[in-house]
Design a protein around this motif. Structure first.
Motif, PDB file in Angstrom:
ATOM      1  N   ARG A  29     -12.716  10.312 -11.313  1.00 34.27           N
ATOM      2  CA  ARG A  29     -12.782  11.437 -12.246  1.00 34.27           C
ATOM      3  C   ARG A  29     -11.356  11.742 -12.697  1.00 34.27           C
ATOM      4  O   ARG A  29     -10.400  11.206 -12.142  1.00 34.27           O
ATOM      5  N   GLU A  30     -11.244  12.636 -13.660  1.00 36.34           N
ATOM      6  CA  GLU A  30      -9.908  13.035 -14.084  1.00 36.34           C
ATOM      7  C   GLU A  30      -9.334  13.969 -13.038  1.00 36.34           C
ATOM      8  O   GLU A  30     -10.037  14.785 -12.452  1.00 36.34           O
ATOM      9  N   LEU A  31      -8.052  13.821 -12.827  1.00 40.31           N
ATOM     10  CA  LEU A  31      -7.402  14.716 -11.889  1.00 40.31           C
ATOM     11  C   LEU A  31      -6.636  15.742 -12.718  1.00 40.31           C
ATOM     12  O   LEU A  31      -6.073  15.413 -13.739  1.00 40.31           O
ATOM     13  N   GLY A  32      -6.641  16.974 -12.252  1.00 45.19           N
ATOM     14  CA  GLY A  32      -5.883  17.994 -12.982  1.00 45.19           C
ATOM     15  C   GLY A  32      -4.399  17.723 -12.887  1.00 45.19           C
ATOM     16  O   GLY A  32      -3.971  16.596 -12.777  1.00 45.19           O
ATOM     17  N   ASP A  33      -3.638  18.795 -12.887  1.00 40.76           N
ATOM     18  CA  ASP A  33      -2.193  18.669 -12.768  1.00 40.76           C
ATOM     19  C   ASP A  33      -1.814  18.000 -11.465  1.00 40.76           C
ATOM     20  O   ASP A  33      -2.361  18.314 -10.424  1.00 40.76           O
ATOM     21  N   ARG A  34      -0.848  17.085 -11.553  1.00 38.48           N
ATOM     22  CA  ARG A  34      -0.402  16.462 -10.316  1.00 38.48           C
ATOM     23  C   ARG A  34       0.337  17.483  -9.449  1.00 38.48           C
ATOM     24  O   ARG A  34       0.161  17.534  -8.251  1.00 38.48           O
ATOM     25  N   PHE A  35       1.167  18.260 -10.086  1.00 33.99           N
ATOM     26  CA  PHE A  35       1.873  19.317  -9.372  1.00 33.99           C
ATOM     27  C   PHE A  35       1.437  20.644  -9.975  1.00 33.99           C
ATOM     28  O   PHE A  35       1.974  21.071 -10.991  1.00 33.99           O
ATOM     29  N   PRO A  36       0.454  21.291  -9.373  1.00 32.77           N
ATOM     30  CA  PRO A  36      -0.052  22.532  -9.958  1.00 32.77           C
ATOM     31  C   PRO A  36       1.036  23.592 -10.031  1.00 32.77           C
ATOM     32  O   PRO A  36       1.883  23.694  -9.143  1.00 32.77           O
ATOM     33  N   LYS A  37       1.000  24.381 -11.122  1.00 34.79           N
ATOM     34  CA  LYS A  37       1.996  25.435 -11.321  1.00 34.79           C
ATOM     35  C   LYS A  37       1.747  26.580 -10.367  1.00 34.79           C
ATOM     36  O   LYS A  37       0.634  26.824  -9.934  1.00 34.79           O
ATOM     37  N   ARG A  38       2.822  27.277 -10.082  1.00 36.59           N
ATOM     38  CA  ARG A  38       2.700  28.395  -9.161  1.00 36.59           C
ATOM     39  C   ARG A  38       3.116  29.658  -9.896  1.00 36.59           C
ATOM     40  O   ARG A  38       4.223  29.735 -10.415  1.00 36.59           O
ATOM     41  N   GLU A  39       2.201  30.608  -9.970  1.00 38.11           N
ATOM     42  CA  GLU A  39       2.526  31.895 -10.590  1.00 38.11           C
ATOM     43  C   GLU A  39       2.659  32.903  -9.467  1.00 38.11           C
ATOM     44  O   GLU A  39       1.664  33.437  -9.003  1.00 38.11           O
ATOM     45  N   VAL A  74       0.859  -1.175   0.000  1.00 40.65           N
ATOM     46  CA  VAL A  74       0.000   0.000   0.000  1.00 40.65           C
ATOM     47  C   VAL A  74       0.897   1.226   0.000  1.00 40.65           C
ATOM     48  O   VAL A  74       1.816   1.318   0.816  1.00 40.65           O
ATOM     49  N   SER A  75       0.675   2.133  -0.925  1.00 42.86           N
ATOM     50  CA  SER A  75       1.477   3.352  -0.967  1.00 42.86           C
ATOM     51  C   SER A  75       0.749   4.411  -1.778  1.00 42.86           C
ATOM     52  O   SER A  75      -0.042   4.104  -2.652  1.00 42.86           O
ATOM     53  N   HIS A  76       1.017   5.646  -1.430  1.00 43.37           N
ATOM     54  CA  HIS A  76       0.467   6.740  -2.238  1.00 43.37           C
ATOM     55  C   HIS A  76       1.533   7.305  -3.162  1.00 43.37           C
ATOM     56  O   HIS A  76       1.327   8.308  -3.824  1.00 43.37           O
ATOM     57  N   ARG A  77       2.704   6.674  -3.180  1.00 47.44           N
ATOM     58  CA  ARG A  77       3.747   7.162  -4.076  1.00 47.44           C
ATOM     59  C   ARG A  77       3.654   6.408  -5.399  1.00 47.44           C
ATOM     60  O   ARG A  77       4.068   5.261  -5.508  1.00 47.44           O
ATOM     61  N   MET A  78       3.119   7.068  -6.374  1.00 47.94           N
ATOM     62  CA  MET A  78       2.817   6.451  -7.657  1.00 47.94           C
ATOM     63  C   MET A  78       4.036   5.840  -8.345  1.00 47.94           C
ATOM     64  O   MET A  78       3.967   4.766  -8.910  1.00 47.94           O
ATOM     65  N   GLU A  89      -0.162  -3.406 -18.222  1.00 55.14           N
ATOM     66  CA  GLU A  89      -1.243  -3.023 -19.150  1.00 55.14           C
ATOM     67  C   GLU A  89      -1.998  -1.783 -18.729  1.00 55.14           C
ATOM     68  O   GLU A  89      -3.076  -1.494 -19.240  1.00 55.14           O
ATOM     69  N   THR A  90      -1.488  -1.078 -17.747  1.00 56.59           N
ATOM     70  CA  THR A  90      -2.221   0.107 -17.325  1.00 56.59           C
ATOM     71  C   THR A  90      -1.262   1.279 -17.179  1.00 56.59           C
ATOM     72  O   THR A  90      -0.066   1.150 -17.448  1.00 56.59           O
ATOM     73  N   GLY A  91      -1.782   2.417 -16.783  1.00 56.31           N
ATOM     74  CA  GLY A  91      -0.924   3.585 -16.647  1.00 56.31           C
ATOM     75  C   GLY A  91      -1.417   4.476 -15.527  1.00 56.31           C
ATOM     76  O   GLY A  91      -2.482   4.242 -14.948  1.00 56.31           O
ATOM     77  N   PHE A  92      -0.643   5.496 -15.267  1.00 58.45           N
ATOM     78  CA  PHE A  92      -0.928   6.436 -14.192  1.00 58.45           C
ATOM     79  C   PHE A  92      -2.353   6.981 -14.271  1.00 58.45           C
ATOM     80  O   PHE A  92      -3.106   6.966 -13.304  1.00 58.45           O
ATOM     81  N   ASP A  93      -2.729   7.436 -15.477  1.00 57.77           N
ATOM     82  CA  ASP A  93      -4.025   8.096 -15.608  1.00 57.77           C
ATOM     83  C   ASP A  93      -5.181   7.162 -15.310  1.00 57.77           C
ATOM     84  O   ASP A  93      -6.147   7.536 -14.647  1.00 57.77           O
ATOM     85  N   GLU A  94      -5.060   5.913 -15.797  1.00 58.32           N
ATOM     86  CA  GLU A  94      -6.162   4.982 -15.567  1.00 58.32           C
ATOM     87  C   GLU A  94      -6.318   4.693 -14.081  1.00 58.32           C
ATOM     88  O   GLU A  94      -7.432   4.654 -13.544  1.00 58.32           O
TER      89      GLU A  94
END
Ligand SMILES: Nc1ncnc2c1ncn2[C@@H]1O[C@H](COP(=O)(O)OP(=O)(O)OP(=O)(O)O)[C@@H](O)[C@H]1O
Ligand SMILES: [Mg+2]
Lengths: 493, 312
Positions: free
Chosen positions: A238-248, A195-199, A225-230
Motif C-alpha cells: 500500500r502507499e505509505l504516508g510520510d516517511r518522517f511524520p511532522k511533529r506539531e 539486506v537492509s532497512h536503510r533505503m 529503473e525503479t524508485g523509493f515509492d515503488e
C-alpha cells in the motif's frame, strides 16, 4: 558464481514463513533483498547457507542442483553469511572468534602468531585498526562486534557473500569503508546479497532489488529503473504516508538539564538541556561516546563529574531502578543482550519494566496485564500470532518494537533512545516516529542516539554531535545538513 | 499437533514417566497401591520436596545451592539445643527456620554482592556450616527433648490419615506455584535467570532477587530439617549429607533448565515423586541397594536425555 533458488517454502510448525519463493543471484552484482519485518528475508538466507532446510523447492549453483544441508556444505560451495544477530562468543578473543573451527595450525597446534597477523590484516581492510585481535570479543561495542563479523566473513574469501543488515549498528564512516569493499568485491565477480532497512543505502550501492512480502516473492527490479515509492509499495502492499511524520508540538519548560557530565574516561564535558516535547538527537561516529551519555544518565555507568537535574530536581540515580523511579526510560541499543529476555514471552517482556502497574501487593493481575499487552501489541503493530510466544520467535524488527513497548506502559518524563529503529522496516520506523511524536506531544523530553543521519536530521529539534568523548557542538536540526554533522563528528571544525 | 500442544506434552513428559513407573510398580507389587504405602511414600519424599522447592528458585536464577544439607543440619542443631535448654518448642522451631534463612541470606550476599560463582560460594558455605554443626553439637546427636508440638511436625497426621509433613509439602507447593506464577517477585526470578543484564536495565533489582532466592532456599532447607529432626527425635550434626544432590536431581528431572530462566514448580514436585516412588518400589520389590543406585541413576539420565532430545 550464479545461484538460483526456486519455489522455496518453509514453515515453522503451522506458520508458513516462505511460500514458493524464487530468488536469482548473478556473479558480480549487489542484490538487495527487501521486505517488511518478518517477511522472511533472514529465513530465506539461512536456507541458502544451510542453517535451515527448505520444506520444498530447489537450489541451483551454476546450473547444477545442490543440496545444502549444513553450514559446512554452504562454506564448501563458497557461500559466507553475516548474520543479522551478532554471533561472537563473548569470552573468546577477537581473532579466536574470527578463525573459530578453522584456526591456522602448525604441527597440529594453533599458530597464534599467524592467526593474529591474519586477523589484523582483515580488520585493517575494513578500517577497524583500533580493534585489538587479542581483546575479548564481549568487551567490544555492538558496532565493533559488527565490524569483526564483517572482517570474519570477508576472510572466508567467499564467492557469494550474504549480508543480513550489516550496517544496522555502524555509523557513516564505517559504512563508507564497507561500501568501498563491496564495490571491490563486485568488480572481482563476487555476488553479494544485501539486506537492509536503510533505503538510502539500497539506492546507492545495489544493482537489483528483490522484494518479499509475507513470505512470498513479489518482484525483482533493476535499481536504475525503479524508485523509493515503488519499492515501498511492493514491500508494504500500500502507499505509505510520510516517511518522517511532522511533529506539531508546543515546546515546554526544561525537563532534563545536564552540565559538565563525565564518566570514568569515556565522556567528559557534556552539557545540554532538553525541554518538554523536544527531541535532542545525538550523532557521532562509532565509539564517540554517544551511548555512554545515555548509560551515565541512566545509572549504568558511574558519573564522576557534573550535574544532572530532572524537572528542577537533582537526578542522582546510581542504578537503573532508581533512574526509572525518577522518571527516566531507556530503550537500549542491543536487544539481544540488553533489551529482551529471549526465553520469556512477548507479554512478559513488554511488562517487565512496569509490572507493578498491574500488581496489587506484589500479586500480578493477569487480566489487566494481558489487556495492556494487547493494547501495546496493537498500538505498535507488533507482529506475533500470540503474545504468549517466546519473544525470540519474532522477527528482528518486531523484537525491537517489544523493547520499545516496555517503556510505553507508563510514559516517563525523559526517554533515552539508543538506536530506536535499528533493524526496523520503513513502515515500522514510521510507526515508531509517530510514537516518539506522541510522547513528545505529551510533554516527554526525548534524547535519541542514532547512526542513521536522515533519521537524526528529520526527527530531532536539535542535534548534539559527539567527537571522541567530547561534545563537538549542538546544531539546530532545521539548518543542519549531513555535511555539517559529519564535519563536526570527524573533528574538522 | 501445534507447537504449543507439543510443548505442553513435552512439559508433561516427566509426569507421564511418573505414571508409567507407578503403573509398572502396581503391576509388579500389589502392596504398592495400598493407601498406607502411598502415604508412606509421600511422607518419605516430603523432606526432599521442601528442599527441592527452594532449589527450584535457585536453579531458575541459573545458580545452584550446595549448602542445603549443611543448613538443614545446623538449623536442626540450633532448634534441638534451644528445646533442650527449655525454650518453647514453637519458638525453637521458628528460630531454626529463621536461622536457615539467615544462612541462605549469607549465600545470597556472597553471590550477589561478592560476585562469587554460586557453585563455589555455596560449596564454601556447605563446609563452614557443616563444621559449625559439629562444633555446636560436639559431634554427637542432640536428643532428649519432649514436645508434643515438635513430634507432631514430622510424625503427626491430619484427620488420622495424611501425614503432617505431606500437608506442609502441599501448602508449600501451592505457595511456590503462586509466587512463581502470579507475583512480581516470581516474574523477576525468571527475568533475572533468563537475562540478568536486560532485567537490570529494566529496573529489576537483580541483587535483591538473588539474595531473596538464596534466603528462601535456606529457610526451606531448615524447614526440612525440622521435619527430619522431629521424625528421628534427635538432631544429627551429620544429617542431610548429599541431600543437595537429590534436590538438584528432582529439579532437573522436572524439566527446569540448569542454565536458568526456564522451569516450573510442578515439574519439581513430579521429579521428587519420581525419585521417591522409585526408591519405594525398588524396596518393595526387594532389589538390592547396590542395584537400586544403578537403576535410579539410569532413570535420571534417561529422563533428562529424553527431555533434551525433545527440545531440539
Ligand atoms: N526459528 C523460528 N521459529 C519460529 N518462527 C520463526 C523462526 N524464525 C523466524 N520465524 C518467523 O518467520 C517469519 C520470518 O522471519 P525472518 O526472520 O525471516 O524475517 P525478516 O524478513 O528477516 O525480518 P526482519 O527484517 O525483522 O529481520 C517471522 O514471522 C518470524 O516470526
Ligand atoms: Mg531478518
Amino acid at each position: 558464481m550464479q545461484i538460483k533458488m526456486s519455489g522455496i517454502s518453509k514453515a515453522f510448525g503451522p506458520v508458513k514463513v516462505l511460500e514458493g519463493v524464487d530468488f536469482a543471484l548473478q556473479a558480480g552484482e549487489i542484490h538487495a533483498l527487501m521486505g517488511e519485518n518478518g517477511a522472511g528475508k533472514s529465513t530465506l538466507m539461512k536456507i541458502l547457507c544451510g542453517v535451515y532446510q527448505a520444506d520444498a523447492g530447489s537450489i541451483e549453483v551454476d546450473g547444477h542442483a545442490v543440496q545444502i544441508r549444513s553450514t559446512t556444505d554452504s562454506e564448501h560451495l563458497g557461500i559466507a553469511i553475516i548474520h543479522q544477530e551478532l554471533n561472537l562468543i563473548p569470552q573468546l578473543s577477537v581473532m579466536e572468534n574470527m578463525f573459530l573451527a578453522r584456526e591456522p595450525r602448525r604441527f597440529g597446534v594453533i599458530d597464534s602468531g599467524r592467526m593474529r597477523e591474519e586477523a589484523r590484516r582483515w580488520l585493517a581492510l575494513v578500517g577497524a585498526t583500533q580493534i585489538d585481535p587479542d581483546g575479548e570479543a564481549g568487551k567490544l561495542s555492538i558496532g565493533q562486534q559488527q565490524m569483526v563479523e564483517i572482517a570474519k566473513a570477508l576472510s572466508l574469501n567467499a564467492q557469494v557473500l550474504i549480508m543480513d543488515e550489516p550496517t544496522a549498528a555502524l555509523t557513516e564512516r564505517e559504512i563508507e569503508k564497507l561500501f568501498g569493499i563491496m564495490t571491490d568485491l563486485k568488480a572481482k565477480g563476487v555476488a553479494i546479497v544485501y539486506v537492509s532497512h536503510r533505503m538510502e543505502e539500497i539506492f546507492r550501492i545495489c544493482d537489483k532489488i528483490s522484494v518479499l512480502r509475507d513470505g512470498q516473492f513479489v518482484g525483482e527490479r533493476v535499481i536504475a529503473e525503479t524508485g523509493f515509492d515503488e519499492i515501498v509499495r511492493l514491500m508494504v502492499g500500500r502507499e505509505l504516508g510520510d516517511r518522517f511524520p511532522k511533529r506539531e508540538v508546543e515546546i515546554g519548560a526544561v525537563r532534563l538539564a545536564v552540565s559538565d557530565l563525565a564518566d570514568q574516561g569515556n565522556i567528559a564535558g557534556i552539557g545540554f538541556e532538553v525541554r518538554a516535547g523536544e527531541v535532542l538527537g545525538i550523532a557521532g561516529l562509532m565509539g564517540a561516546g554517544r551511548s555512554e551519555i545515555l548509560k551515565t544518565l541512566f545509572g549504568v555507568n558511574r558519573r564522576t563529574h557534573g550535574e544532572v537535574s530532572l524537572d528542577g530536581q537533582p537526578l542522582t540515580a546510581r542504578t537503573p531502578s532508581q533512574a526509572i523511579a525518577a522518571g527516566v526510560g531507556f530503550v537500549t541499543e542491543d536487544r539481544k543482550s540488553q533489551g529482551l529476555v529471549l526465553g520469556m514471552s512477548v507479554r512478559e517482556n513488554a511488562t517487565l519494566v512496569h509490572l507493578a502497574q498491574y500488581a496489587h501487593g506484589g500479586v500480578v493481575n493477569g487480566r489487566s496485564e494481558s489487556e495492556a499487552v494487547a493494547r501495546l501489541v496493537d498500538e505498535l503493530h507488533i507482529r506475533t500470532r500470540d503474545a504468549e510466544l517466546d519473544v525470540k520467535s519474532l522477527s528482528g524488527g518486531n523484537q525491537q518494537k517489544v523493547v520499545f513497548a516496555k517503556w510505553l506502559a507508563k510514559p516517563p518524563k525523559v526517554l533515552l533512545l539508543d538506536e530506536p529503529t535499528r533493524g526496523v522496516d520503513v513502515g515500522g520506523k514510521a510507526e515508531i516516529y509517530h510514537i516518539i511524536n506522541r510522547l513528545a506531544a505529551a510533554g516527554v523530553a526525548i534524547v535519541m542516539v542514532s547512526s542513521e543521519l536522515p533519521e537524526v536530521l528529520a526527527m530531532s529539534d536539535r542535534i548534539l554531535v559527539m567527537h571522541q568523548g567530547r561534545q563537538a557542538g549542538i546544531f539546530d536540526a532545521a539548518s543542519a545538513t549531513q555535511e555539517t554533522i559529519m564535519t563536526a563528528a570527524t573533528g574538522n571544525n | 499437533m501445534t507447537p504449543q500442544q507439543k510443548a505442553t506434552l513435552q512439559k508433561l513428559g516427566p509426569f507421564l514417566a511418573l505414571l508409567l513407573v507407578c503403573a509398572g510398580l502396581a503391576f509388579m507389587s500389589p502392596d504398592f497401591l495400598s493407601v498406607g504405602n502411598l502415604m508412606n511414600v509421600l511422607r518419605q519424599v516430603s523432606i526432599n520436596a521442601l528442599i527441592a522447592f527452594g532449589m527450584t528458585l535457585v536453579i531458575l536464577l541459573g545458580g545452584i545451592d550446595l549448602s542445603v544439607g549443611s543448613i538443614l543440619a545446623l538449623a536442626s542443631v540450633f532448634t534441638a539445643m534451644m528445646m533442650r535448654a527449655g525454650y518453647d518448642p514453637i519458638l525453637a522451631t521458628l528460630v531454626g527456620v529463621l536461622s536457615g534463612a539467615v544462612m541462605g541470606c549469607v549465600n545470597g550476599l556472597v553471590v550477589a554482592k561478592g560476585k562469587v560463582a554460586p557453585f563455589i560460594a555455596t560449596l564454601g558455605m556447605m563446609t563452614v556450616l557443616r563444621g559449625l554443626s559439629l562444633v555446636f553439637s560436639n559431634g554427637s546427636p542432640i536428643t532428649g527433648f519432649q514436645s508434643d508440638f515438635f513430634s507432631m511436625l514430622g510424625g503427626g497426621y491430619l484427620a488420622g490419615l495424611v501425614p503432617i509433613p505431606v500437608v506442609w509439602t502441599l501448602l508449600m507447593f501451592a505457595l511456590f506455584w503462586f509466587v512463581l506464577k502470579k507475583t512480581v517477585f516470581g516474574r523477576h526470578v525468571y527475568a533475572t535467570g533468563g537475562n540478568a543484564e536486560a532485567a537490570m536495565l529494566s529496573g529489576v533489582k537483580t541483587n535483591r532477587v538473588q539474595i531473596g532466592v538464596y534466603t528462601i532456599s535456606g529457610a526451606m532447607a531448615a524447614m526440612a530439617g525440622m521435619v527430619l529432626t522431629s521424625r528421628l527425635n534427635s538432631a544429627q550434626p551429620t544429617a542431610g549429607m548429599g541431600y543437595e544432590l537429590d534436590a538438584i536431581a528432582a529439579v532437573v528431572l522436572g524439566g527446569t533448565s540448569l542454565a536458568g530462566g526456564r522451569g516450573w514448580i510442578f515439574g519439581t514436585l513430579v521429579g521428587v515423586l519420581l525419585i521417591g516412588v522409585l526408591n519405594n518400589g525398588l524396596n518393595l520389590l526387594g532389589v538390592s541397594s547396590f542395584y537400586q543406585q544403578v537403576i535410579k541413576g539410569s532413570v535420571i539420565l534417561l529422563a533428562v536425555l529424553l527431555d533434551r532430545s525433545g527440545k531440539k
